[in-house]
Enzyme design. Structure first.
Site, PDB file in Angstrom:
ATOM      1  N   ASP A  41       0.862  -1.179   0.000  1.00 30.51           N
ATOM      2  CA  ASP A  41       0.000   0.000   0.000  1.00 30.51           C
ATOM      3  C   ASP A  41       0.905   1.238   0.000  1.00 30.51           C
ATOM      4  OD1 ASP A  41      -2.155   1.685  -0.031  1.00 30.51           O
ATOM      5  OD2 ASP A  41      -3.142   0.847   1.725  1.00 30.51           O
TER       6      ASP A  41
HETATM    7  C1  NOJ Z   1      -3.988   4.001   0.163  1.00 34.53           C
HETATM    8  C2  NOJ Z   1      -5.179   3.130   0.388  1.00 34.53           C
HETATM    9  O1  NOJ Z   1      -5.070   2.455   1.616  1.00 34.53           O
HETATM   10  C3  NOJ Z   1      -5.391   2.111  -0.707  1.00 34.53           C
HETATM   11  O2  NOJ Z   1      -6.602   1.454  -0.481  1.00 34.53           O
HETATM   12  C4  NOJ Z   1      -5.338   2.759  -2.057  1.00 34.53           C
HETATM   13  O3  NOJ Z   1      -5.584   1.808  -3.050  1.00 34.53           O
HETATM   14  C5  NOJ Z   1      -3.992   3.423  -2.231  1.00 34.53           C
HETATM   15  N1  NOJ Z   1      -3.814   4.434  -1.211  1.00 34.53           N
HETATM   16  C6  NOJ Z   1      -3.818   4.045  -3.597  1.00 34.53           C
HETATM   17  O4  NOJ Z   1      -4.601   5.161  -3.729  1.00 34.53           O
END
Ligand code: NOJ
Length: 747
Positions: free
Chosen positions: A278
């Site tokens: 993430d």
């Molecule tokens: C952080 C988030 O936790 C995740 O769900 C998301 O896909 C990513 N950022 C990318 O935007």
């Protein structure tokens, strides 16, 4: 009686085998890998965010050198095309980029938030909505979405509960698999398909206190029985990618968890796609206190099995040197590159250049809007309908349409609306006017300007509008920004002056219908008590208005059921239906509540049980709950297989009658309880459900077949077992009701 032997079921063994196409892809990947330099290999493992200023020179240079494998959030089609052009024509090997975006519940056409979609209990609908989103996103230049999110969430304080499918592993698994299939279609290479990403692996929804990003402590058995099944279902549905979670779990950040990423995902489940971290979750391991610097981060993540790093620079800046110094084996990098390239080939990036000819989508197609309307309609849950105030009579003389969310085209789109356009939204006010065919019969007053506003100046106007009308319909709840990532709340009542608004309108004595638009369960029991009817609508998306107008005026009948338990108060959280019985279950005991306690009462006189003195033990509404404009009754629960082996299927039938006076759809739910286990088992677990449409007065016999293999759990040795012994079974309209019977699983 239970015996000591257990029946071991290899239900969850990996069954992934390579087909002919896979073999061809593997050959192409292997051939390409032999031509790659270490720099180019590491490049495939690097994902960066869109750059300001389009394609700056520094980005061009990195693309030409093959130092980037993927980008996210490049939303300008011309820029995205230029980036792909440089990558494909000016880099040595021309390996296309994967362009990713959070397409969570629609791209241009916004469907209900995932928690709302879950309330429809309709896998086919979820699949179709994802397919619409995939086609729109692919047209705009994306080949990859970071969805579905399938984190089991039992804490509505957690803002991201909006993004998932609720509290139950059975329901969430079915919907996660359906969403994966919707995004990916039958063929990843189709111009209409995009790669799905099962996230967040794992345990993210168990954040302490419901605070986003916080620590998760999950015993392995609970992890395997409750939190992991949706992810396994996503693998079985062919999910191309996985995303690690931000949290640490039992002391290890997910982005360094060899247990999760290698043992469970690869070895046990046979996952063949790739894993992305993430956003900065790798570099955040320094803050977690798990890695000392970015080099350490890179070592730990590549060893654990993170194939691609999102945004932080540990791989980009250190992986090559770490391999050269012999700290990281090049084989680990090769494995990760293979995983990434395999998906790029399967997506057809090398052959069809999918998504390269990007263009912003136009307004939603009529078919997309029709589906969004159906999805919104089916996601709404009728929680209360005293005196059958709903549906409203279309001939009603006048309606007061009140509340900050009655005519707001943005907030009803919910969290993670990145590409939906407010001009596409039809608000409740517009839809009610259109349905009644006359603006004159509709009085509108927001009462408070937006959900958090404490400005009470407009309440008098709302009261006046209600007084002059036959019925008041109040659209209250949360703005989109109050749920979603990083948006946890400690209080779950109505924000701002909305409570005052509801109370003021109620004081007019007019029939009061509350429509709640929110990203999570709110603790609104006191306000629900003041209303004659309550529709819980979540954030329904582009077609919010038509869906709600149809339900309010009886063009459609509500059929949604809660995918998550509604607490009475924040202090009752976590509260979920599949809890353990405890040694002192409150159901069995006579209990005195706080207002009935005599003065100077003795300690033991109130009844001792697992409950609160002030609110008891029942939730406000149980999991699975939802009313209709008609009524349904369940009778004659029969178990055709009163004794069955763990290799057989439980067969249960029940007579479902539409006992009301109009056609309606019911979601009949089957729950079981394993009465005595080598580990204690939940009081109920959902194992099946059916959505059935019945005419008024119609009775249908429903048959459920539940493989006994699905009735097991992970024992103390972490073996998945179905233990012989007595089980109870219920079929009903929610997790608290329905006739009950028993059966036995034999040796
Ligand atoms: C952080 C988030 O936790 C995740 O769900 C998301 O896909 C990513 N950022 C990318 O935007």
């Amino acid at each position: 009686m239970r015996t000591s032997t257990t029946f071991l079921v290899l239900l969850f063994s990996a069954t992934v085998c390579a087909g002919a196409d896979d073999a061809d892809v593997d050959r192409r990947v292997a051939a390409l890998l032999t031509r790659m330099t270490l720099t180019e290999k590491v490049g495939q493992l690097v994902q960066i965010n869109r750059q300001t200023g389009g394609v700056p020179d520094a980005l061009k240079e990195r693309l030409r050198q093959g130092r980037i494998g993927s980008m996210l959030n490049e939303i300008t089609p011309a820029t995205s095309q230029e980036i792909q052009r440089i990558t494909v024509t000016e880099s040595r090997l021309g390996i296309p980029l994967l362009m990713g975006r959070d397409v969570i519940h629609g791209y241009r056409t916004i469907f209900p938030i995932p928690l709302g979609q879950a309330a429809a209990w309709d896998a086919d609908l979820v699949k179709k909505a994802a397919a619409v989103a995939a086609e729109e996103a692919a047209g705009a230049g994306f080949q990859w979405t970071f969805a579905p999110m399938m984190d089991i969430a039992r804490d509505p304080r957690w803002g991201r509960i909006a993004e998932g499918f609720g509290e139950d592993p059975h329901l969430a698994s079915l919907l996660a698999a359906a969403m994966v299939r919707g995004f990916q279609g039958d063929d990843l290479a189709s111009p209409k398909s995009i790669a799905a990403c099962a996230k967040h692996f794992a345990g993210y929804g168990a954040a302490e206190g419901g605070r986003d990003y916080d620590t998760a402590h999950i015993p392995e058995g609970l992890l395997r029985d409750v939190y992991l099944p949706p992810f396994k279902a996503a693998v079985d549905a062919g999910a191309a990618t996985f995303m690690t979670s931000f949290n640490e779990i039992n002391g290890v950040p997910s982005s360094a968890s060899e247990f999760l990423l290698r043992r469970v995902l690869r070895d046990e489940w046979g996952f063949k796609g790739f894993v992305v971290s993430d956003w900065e979750s790798m570099s955040e391991m320094i803050d977690h206190g798990f890695a000392k610097d970015l080099q350490d981060v890179a070592v730990k993540s590549i060893r654990a099995g993170v194939d691609m790093e999102m945004q932080s620079p540990a791989y980009a800046d250190h992986l090559e040197a770490l391999v050269k110094r012999g700290v990281v084996a090049e084989k680990l990098v090769d494995d990760a590159v293979r995983n990434v390239l395999r998906i790029k080939f399967r997506l057809g990036l090398f052959d069809t250049r999918k998504g390269f000819a990007a263009a912003l989508p136009g307004p939603p197609s009529p078919a997309a809007l029709a589906l969004a309307r159906t999805a919104a309609t089916k996601s709404v849950v009728l929680l209360k309908n005293d005196g059958k105030v709903l549906p409203l009579d279309r001939k009603v003389r006048s309606v007061a349409v009140i509340g900050p969310l009655a005519d707001d085209p943005y907030e009803v789109l919910g969290t993670w609306n990145r590409d939906g356009q407010i001009e596409d939204t039809v608000t409740p006010l517009a839809a009610i006017r259109s349905l009644l065919g006359s603006a004159d019969r509709v009085r509108h007053a927001p009462g408070v300007p937006y959900s958090r506003s404490r400005d009470k100046a407009g309440i008098a106007e709302a009261v006046e509008a209600s007084r002059q009308s036959d019925v008041a319909v109040l659209f209250v709840g949360e703005e989109a920004i109050l749920s979603g990532e990083a948006h946890s709340l400690a209080y779950l009542g109505l924000a701002g002056a909305q409570k005052d608004l509801v109370e003021a309108v109620e004081s007019t004595g007019k029939p009061l219908v509350l429509v709640v638009l929110a990203g999570r369960p709110l603790t609104l029991g006191d306000l629900f008590a003041k209303a004659d009817a309550v529709l819980y609508a979540w954030h329904p998306g582009t077609m919010t208005g038509p869906a709600l107008a149809d339900l309010l005026f009886g063009v459609e009948t509500p059929s949604g059921k809660l995918p998550v338990t509604f607490p009475k108060a924040e202090g009752q959280i976590p509260v979920y239906y599949a809890h353990k019985n405890t040694g002192r279950p409150p159901t069995k005991r006579k209990l005195t509540l706080i207002d009935d306690i005599p003065l100077r009462a003795r300690q033991s006189s109130l009844g001792d049980a697992a409950r609160y003195l002030d609110i008891g033990y029942e939730p406000l509404y149980p999991f699975g709950y939802g009313l209709s404009y008609t009524t349904f009754t369940y009778a004659n629960l029969r178990v055709a297989t009163p004794r069955l082996k763990a290799t057989e299927s439980l067969r249960v039938t029940v007579d479902l009658t539409n006992s009301g006076d109009r056609e309606g759809e019911e979601i009949a739910q089957l729950y079981v309880r394993d009465v005595v286990g080598s580990l204690t088992r939940p009081v109920k677990e959902l194992k099946g459900f059916q959505k059935v449409r019945l005419r008024a007065g119609e009775t249908r016999t429903l048959a459920f077949d539940v493989p006994a293999a699905s009735l097991g759990f992970h024992d103390q040795a972490m073996r998945y077992v179905v233990e012989p012994g007595e089980f109870r079974v219920w079929v009903g309209g929610d997790s608290r009701s329905g006739p009950e019977a028993g059966f036995e699983v034999t040796e």
